[in-house]
Write a protein that holds these residues in place. Structure first.
Motif, PDB file in Angstrom:
ATOM      1  N   LYS A  59      21.403  20.894  10.194  1.00 62.73           N
ATOM      2  CA  LYS A  59      20.092  21.815   9.591  1.00 62.73           C
ATOM      3  C   LYS A  59      19.479  22.484  10.773  1.00 62.73           C
ATOM      4  CE  LYS A  59      15.569  21.430   7.499  1.00 62.73           C
ATOM      5  NZ  LYS A  59      14.666  20.668   7.165  1.00 62.73           N
ATOM      6  N   THR A  61      16.636  25.208  12.094  1.00 66.52           N
ATOM      7  CA  THR A  61      15.384  25.948  11.976  1.00 66.52           C
ATOM      8  C   THR A  61      15.062  26.811  13.097  1.00 66.52           C
ATOM      9  OG1 THR A  61      14.737  23.945  10.728  1.00 66.52           O
ATOM     10  CG2 THR A  61      13.089  25.480  11.118  1.00 66.52           C
ATOM     11  N   ARG A  63      12.563  29.377  14.554  1.00 66.45           N
ATOM     12  CA  ARG A  63      11.081  29.910  14.502  1.00 66.45           C
ATOM     13  C   ARG A  63      10.668  31.102  15.341  1.00 66.45           C
ATOM     14  NH1 ARG A  63      10.059  24.634  13.937  1.00 66.45           N
ATOM     15  NH2 ARG A  63       9.512  23.855  12.032  1.00 66.45           N
ATOM     16  N   PRO A  69       9.444  30.073   9.076  1.00 67.23           N
ATOM     17  CA  PRO A  69      10.658  29.554   9.976  1.00 67.23           C
ATOM     18  C   PRO A  69      11.889  29.891   9.016  1.00 67.23           C
ATOM     19  CG  PRO A  69       9.214  27.731   9.469  1.00 67.23           C
ATOM     20  CD  PRO A  69       8.604  28.888   9.066  1.00 67.23           C
ATOM     21  N   ARG A  70      13.096  30.142   9.469  1.00 69.02           N
ATOM     22  CA  ARG A  70      14.419  30.418   8.807  1.00 69.02           C
ATOM     23  C   ARG A  70      15.341  29.030   8.805  1.00 69.02           C
ATOM     24  NH1 ARG A  70      14.055  36.021   8.920  1.00 69.02           N
ATOM     25  NH2 ARG A  70      11.975  36.524   8.514  1.00 69.02           N
ATOM     26  N   VAL A  71      15.843  28.389   7.882  1.00 71.96           N
ATOM     27  CA  VAL A  71      16.682  27.622   7.825  1.00 71.96           C
ATOM     28  C   VAL A  71      18.020  27.829   7.568  1.00 71.96           C
ATOM     29  CG1 VAL A  71      17.018  25.171   6.825  1.00 71.96           C
ATOM     30  CG2 VAL A  71      14.645  25.783   7.256  1.00 71.96           C
TER      31      VAL A  71
END
Length: 104
Positions: A59, A61, A63, A69-71
């Motif tokens: 995963k 993340t 920022r 935040p984009r995951v």
């Protein structure tokens, strides 16, 4: 005219500066390497390489300051690479990346 050309040429290295990238890795028993890059002023990219013997579920993340935040979720097979890119709404000033990986 020569002075104007000299001033213009001396400013070119300032335009080519990249933004700082901070990468934090939280690896749970897997051998994954992460390398982040800055392909464009509003784009962030990360490449994960799995050097272990088991698939890794990761995963990521990303920022950029005040933006949400984009995951991205990636599965990296042994001996393979996987990449993820994110386009932000504004120019990136500092990219913070958190990589969390565990064995599958």
């Amino acid at each position: 005219m020569n002075r104007y050309c000299l001033v213009l040429l001396s400013c070119l290295p300032l335009a080519a500066m990249a933004y700082p990238i901070e990468v934090e890795k939280r690896l749970d028993g897997v051998k994954v390497d992460a390398s982040a890059s800055d392909p464009a002023p509003d784009l962030g990219a990360i490449t994960l390489s799995n050097y272990g013997q088991v698939p890794a579920a990761c995963k990521v993340t990303l920022r950029n300051g005040p933006e949400a935040p984009r995951v991205r979720r990636l599965t990296v097979e042994p001996g393979q690479r996987a990449s993820a890119t994110v386009r932000f709404h504004r120019e990136v000033l500092r990219l913070r990346v958190v990589v969390e990986c565990a064995g599958k």
